[in-house]
Design an enzyme around this catalytic site. Structure first.
Site, PDB file in Angstrom:
ATOM      1  N   TRP A 137       0.874  -1.192   0.000  1.00  0.00           N
ATOM      2  CA  TRP A 137       0.000   0.000   0.000  1.00  0.00           C
ATOM      3  C   TRP A 137       0.906   1.235   0.000  1.00  0.00           C
ATOM      4  O   TRP A 137       1.778   1.347   0.882  1.00  0.00           O
ATOM      5  CB  TRP A 137      -0.857  -0.062   1.267  1.00  0.00           C
ATOM      6  CG  TRP A 137      -1.899   0.990   1.412  1.00  0.00           C
ATOM      7  CD1 TRP A 137      -2.810   1.396   0.478  1.00  0.00           C
ATOM      8  CD2 TRP A 137      -2.179   1.754   2.591  1.00  0.00           C
ATOM      9  NE1 TRP A 137      -3.636   2.352   0.995  1.00  0.00           N
ATOM     10  CE2 TRP A 137      -3.272   2.595   2.289  1.00  0.00           C
ATOM     11  CE3 TRP A 137      -1.619   1.805   3.864  1.00  0.00           C
ATOM     12  CZ2 TRP A 137      -3.799   3.480   3.210  1.00  0.00           C
ATOM     13  CZ3 TRP A 137      -2.155   2.683   4.785  1.00  0.00           C
ATOM     14  CH2 TRP A 137      -3.232   3.511   4.470  1.00  0.00           C
TER      15      TRP A 137
ATOM     16  N   ASP B 219      -0.341  -5.944   9.547  1.00  0.00           N
ATOM     17  CA  ASP B 219      -1.415  -5.021   9.175  1.00  0.00           C
ATOM     18  C   ASP B 219      -2.660  -5.853   8.854  1.00  0.00           C
ATOM     19  O   ASP B 219      -2.650  -6.674   7.935  1.00  0.00           O
ATOM     20  CB  ASP B 219      -0.981  -4.177   7.969  1.00  0.00           C
ATOM     21  CG  ASP B 219      -1.938  -3.028   7.708  1.00  0.00           C
ATOM     22  OD1 ASP B 219      -2.946  -2.905   8.433  1.00  0.00           O
ATOM     23  OD2 ASP B 219      -1.690  -2.245   6.763  1.00  0.00           O
TER      24      ASP B 219
ATOM     25  N   LYS C 112     -13.422  -1.328   6.827  1.00  0.00           N
ATOM     26  CA  LYS C 112     -14.066  -2.108   5.763  1.00  0.00           C
ATOM     27  C   LYS C 112     -15.110  -3.056   6.330  1.00  0.00           C
ATOM     28  O   LYS C 112     -16.232  -3.108   5.861  1.00  0.00           O
ATOM     29  CB  LYS C 112     -13.018  -2.911   4.986  1.00  0.00           C
ATOM     30  CG  LYS C 112     -11.670  -2.256   4.852  1.00  0.00           C
ATOM     31  CD  LYS C 112     -11.624  -1.161   3.807  1.00  0.00           C
ATOM     32  CE  LYS C 112     -10.321  -0.406   3.972  1.00  0.00           C
ATOM     33  NZ  LYS C 112      -9.921   0.477   2.967  1.00  0.00           N
TER      34      LYS C 112
HETATM   35  C1  LMR Z   1      -7.111   1.663  -0.258  1.00  0.00           C
HETATM   36  O1  LMR Z   1      -6.008   1.157  -0.323  1.00  0.00           O
HETATM   37  O2  LMR Z   1      -7.740   2.062  -1.248  1.00  0.00           O
HETATM   38  C2  LMR Z   1      -7.783   1.812   1.074  1.00  0.00           C
HETATM   39  O3  LMR Z   1      -6.984   1.270   2.061  1.00  0.00           O
HETATM   40  C3  LMR Z   1      -8.189   3.192   1.357  1.00  0.00           C
HETATM   41  C4  LMR Z   1      -7.038   4.110   1.579  1.00  0.00           C
HETATM   42  O4  LMR Z   1      -7.044   4.800   2.600  1.00  0.00           O
HETATM   43  O5  LMR Z   1      -6.125   4.178   0.749  1.00  0.00           O
END
Ligand code: LMR
Length: 398
Positions: free
Chosen positions: A132, A212, A247
């Site tokens: 992420w 996570d 979520k």
């Molecule tokens: C995502 O990856 O789209 C979600 O976790 C929302 C975010 O805050 O980025």
């Protein structure tokens, strides 16, 4: 003299920025597969019925809006620990795990990053490649040395051997961030066997895992998704877990999450928690109350809990069906095999394997919005739009 003259502009957020572009798009056929929010068949991100019922009770019975403490809502913390670690986990009775409520999972990650920077100086943090994007920026902002271990290869397949090989060379004591389930952005999860192997390396290298856990219930089920977290908590004396209720409770904007610490003994847990409360006080003082009160009400009430469990399961199954549906819709284009990995992936996201230029064409020619990495939010699709999406993908793959 201008105080602000030297300030540059940073690029917009790679994920949230897509929302603005999507909203500004006037094409009625537009499709938002960017930010990770679940949408129902009508394209709406629903508020679970269990949440609505809990909110109604709160409106009637919430006694005060005074501050909650530095660790947040105690009932929330207790319930969340049971949800994450298992209702009858002996660690809880022994006082070896504690939850500090945070503004969402992102807040928990930031608190963890600041804690590592302050209390474990010199430790690097190892992230999967890819991960992420906000993991990268949060830990860099905390001043940590950010490193990477391979996770998905150039062939868009999980590469466990490369991951283990890299972890074996991580300096002793460093922190390794692992995704409990529903890996963001790829959707490729470790098998139970893979997790056992990762655990062995973590033990041998004396690494500190930060797990996570943002998608509990969206992979294989609420209990099943916690398998690796519970294994690590049982096998390791020290562990950090970030948990999000965004979520699975549909509480995105209520910013509800926690940093969970598993410590070797009760006294050490209290020491660590004192540090977390200090850091949190300097970040956000006390966390927002509403989402946590909702979660505590649901998990603490047998009927609401059953209803919520069913609602999470319905979301999970619908996402799995959409995965199958998309691959079926791609079949007439001769693309079922090329995109077969979509059905093997778990959770909201699919690393489709589409290139940045294909993603750009999807957006420009079809108003289909994906993250430029090729990540699609499967939970943003709808059954009625799968043919349109498959057709658009086929055209950009030609
Ligand atoms: C995502 O990856 O789209 C979600 O976790 C929302 C975010 O805050 O980025």
């Amino acid at each position: 003299m201008s105080h602000f003259a030297a300030i540059d502009r940073v690029p917009g957020d790679p994920i949230l920025g897509l929302l603005d572009a999507y909203r500004a798009d006037s094409n009625p056929a537009k499709l938002d597969l960017g930010v990770g929010v679940y949408k129902d068949a009508l394209g709406i991100t629903p508020i679970p019925y269990a949440v609505k019922l809990a909110e109604r009770q709160l409106v009637e019975h919430e006694p005060t809006k005074s501050y909650i403490g530095g660790h947040g809502d105690a009932a929330f913390g207790e319930q969340l620990l049971r949800l994450v670690l298992g209702a009858d986990n002996a660690l809880l009775g022994a006082g070896l795990a504690g939850a500090t409520q945070t503004p969402g999972g992102t807040g928990a990650l930031r608190l963890a990053g600041d804690f590592i920077a302050a209390q474990l100086p010199g430790r690097g943090i190892w992230l999967s490649a890819p991960t992420w994007p906000i993991h990268e920026s949060i830990f860099a902002t905390c001043g940590l040395r950010v490193e990477h271990y391979p996770y998905v290869g150039a062939d868009n397949r999980l590469d466990v051997e490369a991951m283990l090989d890299a972890l074996q060379r991580v300096p002793a004591g460093d922190v390794v961030l692992l995704h409990a389930c529903c890996h963001n952005p790829t959707g490729f999860d470790l098998s139970q066997h893979d997790w056992q192997r990762v655990l062995e390396v973590v033990k041998a290298r004396e690494l500190l895992p930060l797990i996570d856990f943002a998608y509990q219930g969206f992979g294989d089920g609420l209990e099943q998704d916690a398998w690796a977290v519970r294994l690590f908590a049982a096998e390791l004396p020290e562990l950090l877990i970030t948990s999000s209720c965004s979520k699975n409770f549909g509480l995105y904007r209520e910013r509800t999450g926690a940093l969970i610490v598993r410590a070797e003994n009760f006294e050490k847990l209290i020491d660590i928690r004192s540090q977390l409360a200090f850091l949190a006080r300097n970040l956000w003082s006390t966390p927002p109350a509403h989402g946590a009160a909702v979660v505590a009400s649901i998990l603490g009430d047998a009927q609401l809990r059953t209803l919520w469990t069913e609602e999470v399961e319905a979301m999970r199954l619908r996402i799995a069906n959409l995965r199958n549906g998309l691959v079926s819709a791609l079949a007439p284009h001769g693309l079922a095999e090329r995109f077969a990995h979509i059905t093997a992936q778990r959770g909201m996201f699919s690393y489709t394997g589409l290139t940045a230029s294909q993603v750009q064409r999807l957006r420009q020619e079809f108003s289909v919005y994906l993250v430029s990495s090729g990540r699609a939010n499967v939970a943003g699709m709808s059954e009625q739009r799968l043919d349109y999406l498959a057709d658009a993908i086929a055209q950009v793959c030609r």
